[in-house]
Write a protein that holds these residues in place. Structure first.
Motif, PDB file in Angstrom:
ATOM      1  N   TYR A 108     -22.997-132.055  13.188  1.00 29.70           N
ATOM      2  CA  TYR A 108     -23.645-132.688  14.342  1.00 29.70           C
ATOM      3  C   TYR A 108     -22.674-132.888  15.503  1.00 29.70           C
ATOM      4  O   TYR A 108     -23.050-133.444  16.525  1.00 29.70           O
ATOM      5  N   GLY A 109     -21.443-132.429  15.345  1.00 33.92           N
ATOM      6  CA  GLY A 109     -20.423-132.642  16.360  1.00 33.92           C
ATOM      7  C   GLY A 109     -20.169-131.470  17.279  1.00 33.92           C
ATOM      8  O   GLY A 109     -19.290-131.540  18.135  1.00 33.92           O
ATOM      9  N   ARG A 110     -20.922-130.376  17.130  1.00 37.89           N
ATOM     10  CA  ARG A 110     -20.774-129.240  18.053  1.00 37.89           C
ATOM     11  C   ARG A 110     -22.114-128.549  18.200  1.00 37.89           C
ATOM     12  O   ARG A 110     -22.953-128.616  17.318  1.00 37.89           O
ATOM     13  N   TRP A 111     -22.295-127.906  19.331  1.00 36.96           N
ATOM     14  CA  TRP A 111     -23.594-127.327  19.648  1.00 36.96           C
ATOM     15  C   TRP A 111     -23.440-126.256  20.712  1.00 36.96           C
ATOM     16  O   TRP A 111     -22.403-126.126  21.363  1.00 36.96           O
ATOM     17  N   CYS A 112     -24.524-125.510  20.899  1.00 41.45           N
ATOM     18  CA  CYS A 112     -24.641-124.551  21.991  1.00 41.45           C
ATOM     19  C   CYS A 112     -25.709-125.089  22.931  1.00 41.45           C
ATOM     20  O   CYS A 112     -26.868-125.226  22.553  1.00 41.45           O
ATOM     21  N   ASN A 113     -25.315-125.391  24.159  1.00 37.44           N
ATOM     22  CA  ASN A 113     -26.246-125.804  25.212  1.00 37.44           C
ATOM     23  C   ASN A 113     -26.905-124.522  25.709  1.00 37.44           C
ATOM     24  O   ASN A 113     -26.279-123.723  26.399  1.00 37.44           O
ATOM     25  N   LEU A 114     -28.156-124.302  25.329  1.00 42.29           N
ATOM     26  CA  LEU A 114     -28.827-123.049  25.655  1.00 42.29           C
ATOM     27  C   LEU A 114     -28.979-122.849  27.161  1.00 42.29           C
ATOM     28  O   LEU A 114     -28.930-121.716  27.633  1.00 42.29           O
ATOM     29  N   LYS A 115     -29.117-123.917  27.924  1.00 40.42           N
ATOM     30  CA  LYS A 115     -29.208-123.761  29.385  1.00 40.42           C
ATOM     31  C   LYS A 115     -27.903-123.185  29.940  1.00 40.42           C
ATOM     32  O   LYS A 115     -27.928-122.278  30.776  1.00 40.42           O
ATOM     33  N   ARG A 116     -26.788-123.690  29.473  1.00 40.35           N
ATOM     34  CA  ARG A 116     -25.481-123.190  29.911  1.00 40.35           C
ATOM     35  C   ARG A 116     -25.284-121.741  29.451  1.00 40.35           C
ATOM     36  O   ARG A 116     -24.858-120.881  30.224  1.00 40.35           O
ATOM     37  N   ALA A 117     -25.610-121.454  28.200  1.00 42.13           N
ATOM     38  CA  ALA A 117     -25.455-120.106  27.655  1.00 42.13           C
ATOM     39  C   ALA A 117     -26.379-119.112  28.364  1.00 42.13           C
ATOM     40  O   ALA A 117     -25.986-117.982  28.648  1.00 42.13           O
ATOM     41  N   PHE A 118     -27.591-119.546  28.671  1.00 41.06           N
ATOM     42  CA  PHE A 118     -28.567-118.704  29.371  1.00 41.06           C
ATOM     43  C   PHE A 118     -28.021-118.291  30.738  1.00 41.06           C
ATOM     44  O   PHE A 118     -28.041-117.110  31.101  1.00 41.06           O
ATOM     45  N   ALA A 119     -27.527-119.270  31.487  1.00 37.60           N
ATOM     46  CA  ALA A 119     -26.983-118.985  32.820  1.00 37.60           C
ATOM     47  C   ALA A 119     -25.781-118.052  32.727  1.00 37.60           C
ATOM     48  O   ALA A 119     -25.669-117.088  33.503  1.00 37.60           O
ATOM     49  N   ALA A 120     -24.890-118.307  31.800  1.00 39.19           N
ATOM     50  CA  ALA A 120     -23.697-117.455  31.649  1.00 39.19           C
ATOM     51  C   ALA A 120     -24.094-116.040  31.264  1.00 39.19           C
ATOM     52  O   ALA A 120     -23.564-115.066  31.820  1.00 39.19           O
ATOM     53  N   HIS A 121     -25.023-115.900  30.342  1.00 33.74           N
ATOM     54  CA  HIS A 121     -25.450-114.565  29.898  1.00 33.74           C
ATOM     55  C   HIS A 121     -26.092-113.782  31.040  1.00 33.74           C
ATOM     56  O   HIS A 121     -25.908-112.574  31.140  1.00 33.74           O
ATOM     57  N   ARG A 122     -26.801-114.460  31.895  1.00 31.26           N
ATOM     58  CA  ARG A 122     -27.495-113.786  33.003  1.00 31.26           C
ATOM     59  C   ARG A 122     -26.661-113.732  34.283  1.00 31.26           C
ATOM     60  O   ARG A 122     -27.131-113.269  35.310  1.00 31.26           O
ATOM     61  N   GLY A 123     -25.430-114.237  34.219  1.00 30.97           N
ATOM     62  CA  GLY A 123     -24.546-114.191  35.381  1.00 30.97           C
ATOM     63  C   GLY A 123     -24.974-115.115  36.502  1.00 30.97           C
ATOM     64  O   GLY A 123     -24.694-114.860  37.671  1.00 30.97           O
ATOM     65  N   GLN A 124     -25.603-116.222  36.162  1.00 32.32           N
ATOM     66  CA  GLN A 124     -26.088-117.173  37.160  1.00 32.32           C
ATOM     67  C   GLN A 124     -25.147-118.362  37.237  1.00 32.32           C
ATOM     68  O   GLN A 124     -24.639-118.823  36.225  1.00 32.32           O
ATOM     69  N   LYS A 125     -24.924-118.855  38.439  1.00 33.44           N
ATOM     70  CA  LYS A 125     -24.074-120.031  38.616  1.00 33.44           C
ATOM     71  C   LYS A 125     -24.822-121.304  38.253  1.00 33.44           C
ATOM     72  O   LYS A 125     -24.236-122.242  37.752  1.00 33.44           O
ATOM     73  N   ARG A 126     -26.117-121.335  38.513  1.00 33.40           N
ATOM     74  CA  ARG A 126     -26.928-122.522  38.262  1.00 33.40           C
ATOM     75  C   ARG A 126     -27.618-122.402  36.912  1.00 33.40           C
ATOM     76  O   ARG A 126     -28.232-121.389  36.606  1.00 33.40           O
ATOM     77  N   GLN A 127     -27.496-123.468  36.126  1.00 31.20           N
ATOM     78  CA  GLN A 127     -28.212-123.513  34.855  1.00 31.20           C
ATOM     79  C   GLN A 127     -29.698-123.720  35.106  1.00 31.20           C
ATOM     80  O   GLN A 127     -30.076-124.401  36.063  1.00 31.20           O
ATOM     81  N   PRO A 128     -30.550-123.165  34.251  1.00 27.80           N
ATOM     82  CA  PRO A 128     -31.973-123.454  34.403  1.00 27.80           C
ATOM     83  C   PRO A 128     -32.219-124.957  34.223  1.00 27.80           C
ATOM     84  O   PRO A 128     -31.478-125.631  33.504  1.00 27.80           O
ATOM     85  N   ALA A 129     -33.254-125.458  34.869  1.00 33.92           N
ATOM     86  CA  ALA A 129     -33.572-126.878  34.779  1.00 33.92           C
ATOM     87  C   ALA A 129     -34.008-127.270  33.374  1.00 33.92           C
ATOM     88  O   ALA A 129     -33.806-128.399  32.955  1.00 33.92           O
ATOM     89  N   GLY A 130     -34.578-126.342  32.650  1.00 30.30           N
ATOM     90  CA  GLY A 130     -35.047-126.663  31.302  1.00 30.30           C
ATOM     91  C   GLY A 130     -35.644-125.467  30.607  1.00 30.30           C
ATOM     92  O   GLY A 130     -35.573-124.332  31.072  1.00 30.30           O
ATOM     93  N   MET A 131     -36.283-125.753  29.491  1.00 30.60           N
ATOM     94  CA  MET A 131     -36.858-124.719  28.645  1.00 30.60           C
ATOM     95  C   MET A 131     -37.933-123.916  29.370  1.00 30.60           C
ATOM     96  O   MET A 131     -37.976-122.687  29.267  1.00 30.60           O
ATOM     97  N   ALA A 132     -38.819-124.579  30.102  1.00 33.54           N
ATOM     98  CA  ALA A 132     -39.906-123.880  30.785  1.00 33.54           C
ATOM     99  C   ALA A 132     -39.367-122.852  31.771  1.00 33.54           C
ATOM    100  O   ALA A 132     -39.909-121.747  31.882  1.00 33.54           O
TER     101      ALA A 132
END
Length: 194
Positions: A108-132
């Motif tokens: 429970y002490g480590r995780w992948c923030n999917l918003k951060r990973a999503f932005a990095a994978h797509r080459g975006q500077k801004r993280q998506p606001a959320g799942m939707a």
């Protein structure tokens, strides 16, 4: 306080991610046992569900046992939670007054923030606001009730599968304690969940 513990366990050891199991329990809060109308409307969780639920310590014991039953090690060597943001494990679980932090397993002490990973994978500077927003960017419809923890987990799993098909590799983005990875858990917060 945490009122829901929803998790999907995905096995990423093969080319096509496989759903191993789902865990979903409501939690009876102790400090604030009455749900607000806002929380019920947002999550779909009712007061009756919360009143009938076990306390967080019991639900967390069941969650750890469920992980271990499916081969995920509580020490975190082969499991990584994928969350929609850092809140679930960085704040919600860490700050819940009903958590025995000394007994909390390392996973429970480590995780992948999917918003951060999503932005990095797509080459975006801004993280998506959320799942939707991630679902929309991938051309995937929202399924179930948004902010229902288990429905959000299922939708996040669809985002993960889509990113994996594009060559993304799951990796930790946040950590409170040292561990390593392999099997992935999906977890999402609604009103207050892990």
């Amino acid at each position: 306080e945490i009122i829901e513990v929803p998790t999907l366990l995905l096995d990423l050891s093969s080319e096509a991610p496989r759903l191993v199991s789902e865990f979903h329990e409501h939690v009876r809060p102790t400090r604030h046992p009455q749900l607000s109308a806002f929380c019920t409307e947002l999550t779909g969780i009712t007061q009756a569900q919360i009143d009938a639920a076990a306390p967080l310590s019991t639900v967390m014991d069941r969650h750890v046992a469920w992980l271990e039953r499916h081969g995920a090690l509580a020490d975190g060597r082969n499991v990584l939670f994928v969350t929609c943001g850092d809140y679930d494990l960085k704040r919600s679980l860490a700050e819940d007054p009903n958590v025995d932090h000394d007994a909390l397993p390392a996973c429970y002490g480590r995780w992948c923030n999917l918003k951060r990973a999503f932005a990095a994978h797509r080459g975006q500077k801004r993280q998506p606001a959320g799942m939707a927003e991630m679902l929309d960017a991938l051309g995937l419809p929202l399924e179930g009730q948004h902010h229902s923890g288990i429905d959000d987990c299922r939708n996040l799993a669809r985002v993960v599968r889509s990113l994996l098909a594009q060559g993304w590799k799951v990796a930790p983005t946040g950590q409170r304690a040292a561990s390593a990875g392999g099997v992935t858990c999906m977890s999402e917060s609604g009103c207050s969940s892990v």
